[in-house]
Design a protein around this motif. Structure first.
Motif, PDB file in Angstrom:
ATOM      1  N   ALA A 185      40.194  41.622  38.684  1.00 52.54           N
ATOM      2  CA  ALA A 185      40.144  42.202  37.248  1.00 52.54           C
ATOM      3  C   ALA A 185      41.450  42.632  36.723  1.00 52.54           C
ATOM      4  O   ALA A 185      41.637  42.540  35.664  1.00 52.54           O
ATOM      5  CB  ALA A 185      39.100  43.335  37.141  1.00 52.54           C
ATOM      6  N   HIS A 186      42.557  42.994  37.605  1.00 52.03           N
ATOM      7  CA  HIS A 186      43.512  43.413  37.210  1.00 52.03           C
ATOM      8  C   HIS A 186      44.481  42.080  36.657  1.00 52.03           C
ATOM      9  O   HIS A 186      45.785  42.311  35.949  1.00 52.03           O
ATOM     10  CB  HIS A 186      44.469  44.149  38.194  1.00 52.03           C
ATOM     11  CG  HIS A 186      43.882  45.244  39.088  1.00 52.03           C
ATOM     12  ND1 HIS A 186      43.855  46.500  37.946  1.00 52.03           N
ATOM     13  CD2 HIS A 186      42.972  45.497  39.757  1.00 52.03           C
ATOM     14  CE1 HIS A 186      43.223  47.421  38.686  1.00 52.03           C
ATOM     15  NE2 HIS A 186      42.565  46.963  39.879  1.00 52.03           N
ATOM     16  N   VAL A 241      42.209  31.075  38.632  1.00 54.28           N
ATOM     17  CA  VAL A 241      41.175  31.853  37.986  1.00 54.28           C
ATOM     18  C   VAL A 241      41.710  33.316  37.909  1.00 54.28           C
ATOM     19  O   VAL A 241      42.197  33.892  38.774  1.00 54.28           O
ATOM     20  CB  VAL A 241      39.903  31.834  38.520  1.00 54.28           C
ATOM     21  CG1 VAL A 241      38.850  32.819  38.230  1.00 54.28           C
ATOM     22  CG2 VAL A 241      39.213  30.398  38.309  1.00 54.28           C
ATOM     23  N   HIS A 242      41.619  33.944  36.969  1.00 52.14           N
ATOM     24  CA  HIS A 242      42.161  35.427  36.686  1.00 52.14           C
ATOM     25  C   HIS A 242      41.133  36.322  37.275  1.00 52.14           C
ATOM     26  O   HIS A 242      41.474  37.187  38.184  1.00 52.14           O
ATOM     27  CB  HIS A 242      42.293  35.597  35.370  1.00 52.14           C
ATOM     28  CG  HIS A 242      43.579  34.984  34.788  1.00 52.14           C
ATOM     29  ND1 HIS A 242      44.223  35.169  33.571  1.00 52.14           N
ATOM     30  CD2 HIS A 242      44.646  34.409  35.589  1.00 52.14           C
ATOM     31  CE1 HIS A 242      45.346  34.493  33.621  1.00 52.14           C
ATOM     32  NE2 HIS A 242      45.505  34.174  34.631  1.00 52.14           N
ATOM     33  N   ALA A 243      39.923  36.268  36.976  1.00 53.29           N
ATOM     34  CA  ALA A 243      38.929  37.362  37.312  1.00 53.29           C
ATOM     35  C   ALA A 243      37.370  36.498  37.446  1.00 53.29           C
ATOM     36  O   ALA A 243      37.205  35.598  36.721  1.00 53.29           O
ATOM     37  CB  ALA A 243      38.726  38.363  36.444  1.00 53.29           C
ATOM     38  N   MET A 244      36.611  36.969  37.999  1.00 52.36           N
ATOM     39  CA  MET A 244      35.244  36.760  38.423  1.00 52.36           C
ATOM     40  C   MET A 244      34.296  37.786  38.780  1.00 52.36           C
ATOM     41  O   MET A 244      34.818  38.516  39.627  1.00 52.36           O
ATOM     42  CB  MET A 244      35.263  35.508  39.460  1.00 52.36           C
ATOM     43  CG  MET A 244      34.690  34.148  39.050  1.00 52.36           C
ATOM     44  SD  MET A 244      34.465  33.028  40.338  1.00 52.36           S
ATOM     45  CE  MET A 244      36.141  32.415  40.672  1.00 52.36           C
ATOM     46  N   ARG A 245      33.126  37.825  38.456  1.00 48.03           N
ATOM     47  CA  ARG A 245      32.217  38.887  39.042  1.00 48.03           C
ATOM     48  C   ARG A 245      30.766  38.514  38.548  1.00 48.03           C
ATOM     49  O   ARG A 245      30.609  37.868  37.824  1.00 48.03           O
ATOM     50  CB  ARG A 245      32.715  40.275  38.170  1.00 48.03           C
ATOM     51  CG  ARG A 245      32.111  41.353  38.858  1.00 48.03           C
ATOM     52  CD  ARG A 245      32.578  42.684  38.783  1.00 48.03           C
ATOM     53  NE  ARG A 245      33.959  42.756  39.331  1.00 48.03           N
ATOM     54  CZ  ARG A 245      34.887  43.679  39.066  1.00 48.03           C
ATOM     55  NH1 ARG A 245      34.494  44.930  38.246  1.00 48.03           N
ATOM     56  NH2 ARG A 245      35.872  43.799  39.442  1.00 48.03           N
ATOM     57  N   GLU A 258      34.387  46.967  32.756  1.00 44.31           N
ATOM     58  CA  GLU A 258      34.907  47.364  34.045  1.00 44.31           C
ATOM     59  C   GLU A 258      36.169  46.331  33.777  1.00 44.31           C
ATOM     60  O   GLU A 258      37.407  46.787  34.179  1.00 44.31           O
ATOM     61  CB  GLU A 258      34.389  46.799  35.384  1.00 44.31           C
ATOM     62  CG  GLU A 258      33.191  47.744  35.319  1.00 44.31           C
ATOM     63  CD  GLU A 258      32.249  47.449  36.478  1.00 44.31           C
ATOM     64  OE1 GLU A 258      31.267  48.077  37.058  1.00 44.31           O
ATOM     65  OE2 GLU A 258      32.297  46.364  36.807  1.00 44.31           O
ATOM     66  N   PHE A 259      36.287  45.045  33.435  1.00 47.21           N
ATOM     67  CA  PHE A 259      37.253  44.051  33.077  1.00 47.21           C
ATOM     68  C   PHE A 259      38.299  44.767  32.206  1.00 47.21           C
ATOM     69  O   PHE A 259      39.621  44.737  32.551  1.00 47.21           O
ATOM     70  CB  PHE A 259      36.905  42.928  32.552  1.00 47.21           C
ATOM     71  CG  PHE A 259      36.305  41.775  33.807  1.00 47.21           C
ATOM     72  CD1 PHE A 259      36.322  42.187  35.264  1.00 47.21           C
ATOM     73  CD2 PHE A 259      35.576  40.669  33.398  1.00 47.21           C
ATOM     74  CE1 PHE A 259      35.878  41.442  36.042  1.00 47.21           C
ATOM     75  CE2 PHE A 259      35.352  40.031  34.346  1.00 47.21           C
ATOM     76  CZ  PHE A 259      35.213  40.121  35.670  1.00 47.21           C
ATOM     77  N   ALA A 260      37.922  45.249  30.892  1.00 50.57           N
ATOM     78  CA  ALA A 260      38.759  45.668  29.989  1.00 50.57           C
ATOM     79  C   ALA A 260      39.510  46.840  30.513  1.00 50.57           C
ATOM     80  O   ALA A 260      40.785  46.963  30.222  1.00 50.57           O
ATOM     81  CB  ALA A 260      38.000  46.185  28.669  1.00 50.57           C
ATOM     82  N   VAL A 261      39.111  47.662  31.318  1.00 48.89           N
ATOM     83  CA  VAL A 261      39.631  48.941  31.671  1.00 48.89           C
ATOM     84  C   VAL A 261      40.411  48.615  32.705  1.00 48.89           C
ATOM     85  O   VAL A 261      41.656  49.184  32.687  1.00 48.89           O
ATOM     86  CB  VAL A 261      38.495  50.056  32.169  1.00 48.89           C
ATOM     87  CG1 VAL A 261      39.079  51.198  33.058  1.00 48.89           C
ATOM     88  CG2 VAL A 261      37.712  50.850  30.964  1.00 48.89           C
ATOM     89  N   VAL A 301      30.374  35.831  35.520  1.00 51.14           N
ATOM     90  CA  VAL A 301      31.383  36.004  34.603  1.00 51.14           C
ATOM     91  C   VAL A 301      32.932  35.500  35.053  1.00 51.14           C
ATOM     92  O   VAL A 301      33.086  35.911  36.090  1.00 51.14           O
ATOM     93  CB  VAL A 301      31.462  37.358  33.967  1.00 51.14           C
ATOM     94  CG1 VAL A 301      32.139  37.409  32.906  1.00 51.14           C
ATOM     95  CG2 VAL A 301      30.099  38.040  33.893  1.00 51.14           C
ATOM     96  N   VAL A 302      33.380  34.394  34.270  1.00 49.31           N
ATOM     97  CA  VAL A 302      34.725  33.892  34.686  1.00 49.31           C
ATOM     98  C   VAL A 302      35.510  34.161  33.578  1.00 49.31           C
ATOM     99  O   VAL A 302      35.346  33.813  32.510  1.00 49.31           O
ATOM    100  CB  VAL A 302      34.628  32.357  35.073  1.00 49.31           C
ATOM    101  CG1 VAL A 302      36.005  31.898  35.652  1.00 49.31           C
ATOM    102  CG2 VAL A 302      33.133  32.436  35.849  1.00 49.31           C
ATOM    103  N   VAL A 303      36.964  34.527  34.199  1.00 51.70           N
ATOM    104  CA  VAL A 303      38.060  34.824  33.076  1.00 51.70           C
ATOM    105  C   VAL A 303      38.921  34.036  33.432  1.00 51.70           C
ATOM    106  O   VAL A 303      39.463  34.005  34.589  1.00 51.70           O
ATOM    107  CB  VAL A 303      38.362  36.210  32.998  1.00 51.70           C
ATOM    108  CG1 VAL A 303      39.511  36.367  31.922  1.00 51.70           C
ATOM    109  CG2 VAL A 303      37.179  37.156  32.564  1.00 51.70           C
ATOM    110  N   VAL A 304      39.453  32.926  32.639  1.00 56.81           N
ATOM    111  CA  VAL A 304      40.487  32.064  32.828  1.00 56.81           C
ATOM    112  C   VAL A 304      41.701  32.165  31.611  1.00 56.81           C
ATOM    113  O   VAL A 304      41.117  32.382  30.553  1.00 56.81           O
ATOM    114  CB  VAL A 304      39.965  30.839  33.135  1.00 56.81           C
ATOM    115  CG1 VAL A 304      39.110  30.572  34.560  1.00 56.81           C
ATOM    116  CG2 VAL A 304      39.348  29.999  31.898  1.00 56.81           C
TER     117      VAL A 304
END
Length: 363
Positions: A185-186, A241-245, A258-261, A301-304
């Motif tokens: 998430a960072h 991939v940057h983040a996944m949850r 949680e991602f934003a923080v 949830v995937v962030v790329v």
């Protein structure tokens, strides 16, 4: 292996005799947690018979592994644990046993890890039907077989009637993260795209309806499913991939907060792009709930990077667990730590962290 009462596996004389315990009782008694023959018969008949594999069959107090079996998959271990207390035990689309396997697999998968091994500990209420326990163990066996993961160690406890509600399960999982995969998430940056693999809130709505508290006739089923194959599909086209949850308790809204923080960024969602079944919307409207906070058990949830979004989306849609995937928002630089929603009415509102609990005992 704590499924083995009396530590008999430590005595080589016992290892020469096959375990063939047969459970004759119809309900769990305190004797099934005493460490004696009743407990051995329970473990043999319910757990060993369902979970048996070359590691479990050693019947030690722990599972031991050749380290080479890990390093062939990657260079880092992933380790997670979760407990399952869902009410009711059986619900449309799944049950507590399936949930325990898939939930822990998914917690490993979102790190990019290949799930390999699970432990299973159960806490049983005196008076629980043996047939209920047998159904749950069989469901766990089938889920493990489908996903190729092995249950290699475990524990059983029995407590007095009323001390727990029927059956609680704890599973811990070990997996291996491939080299050069660093999902966190960072890592999230402005300009990133946010993708979800399908409809939100089905699990929470299915559990609520299964409790019989609402006189509703719907075909909503839990989305309980394993996500490790979908994650592998994503990483094949986008290792960066940057983040996944997985969005379980607290739903999509909690994950994104949680991602934003974690990365000190803002997130903007488009309500029109967020997939929610009409039946789930109806349940939420009746009860004053928000589907963004409803629990899921098969949603990722995937962030790329924005440049990779279309490639990742196409890959997700090619997989059965991601056929309804869509881009639902973007990462912005300001306001940091805040999730915003562009509503269908053209307004903008803050999507805060879940306060309280919309639905207790949902996983």
């Amino acid at each position: 292996m704590k499924f083995s009462p009396n530590n008999s596996a430590q005595n080589p004389l016992f290892q020469k005799v096959p375990r063939r315990g047969k459970l004759r009782d119809t309900h769990i008694t305190l004797a099934h947690g005493s460490g004696g023959k009743a407990m051995r018969d329970l473990i043999d008949d319910i757990f060993i018979s369902n979970f048996d594999n070359s590691i479990l069959s050693q019947l030690e107090d722990q599972a031991s592994f050749n380290l080479a079996s890990f390093t062939q998959h990657g260079d880092r271990l992933a380790f997670t644990t979760d407990s399952y207390v869902v009410d009711p035990l059986f619900f449309p689309g799944g049950d507590i046993g399936e949930l325990a396997i898939y939930g822990t697999i998914n917690d490993l998968a979102v790190s990019g890890a290949k799930p390999l091994y699970l432990s299973c500990s159960v806490i049983l209420e005196e008076g629980l039907s043996v047939e209920t326990l047998r159904r749950v163990a069989t469901s766990m066996k089938i889920a493990a077989q489908k996903t190729g993961i092995q249950i290699v160690t475990g524990d059983t406890k029995v407590v007095q009637r009323g001390a727990v509600d029927k059956l609680f399960i704890n599973t811990a999982g070990i997996g291996v993260i491939p080299a050069k995969v660093a999902i966190s998430a960072h890592n999230i940056q402005p300009g990133d795209a946010i993708i979800i693999n399908g409809e939100l809130g089905n699990h929470g709505a299915a559990i609520l309806i299964a409790r019989g508290e609402l006189a509703l006739d719907t075909d909503i089923e839990s989305d309980c499913q394993p996500l490790h194959d979908l994650v592998e599909t994503i990483l094949n086209v986008c290792p960066g991939v940057h983040a996944m949850r997985d969005a379980t308790r607290g739903g999509l809204a909690t994950v994104l907060n949680e991602f934003a923080v974690s990365s000190n960024v803002g997130i903007r969602l488009d309500e029109k792009s967020i997939p929610v079944r009409e039946e789930v919307k109806g349940v939420c409207e009746i009860l004053g709930l928000d589907p963004l906070y409803l629990a899921n058990e098969g949603k990722l949830v995937v962030v790329v990077k924005g440049d990779n979004a279309d490639t990742v989306l196409s890959a997700m849609k090619s997989h059965p667990a991601g056929k309804d995937a869509c881009i639902i928002g973007e990462v912005i630089s300001s306001p940091p730590g805040i999730v915003l929603l562009n509503t269908i009415f053209g307004a903008e509102r803050i999507v805060d962290m879940l306060v309280g609990d919309q639905l207790p005992r949902i996983c």
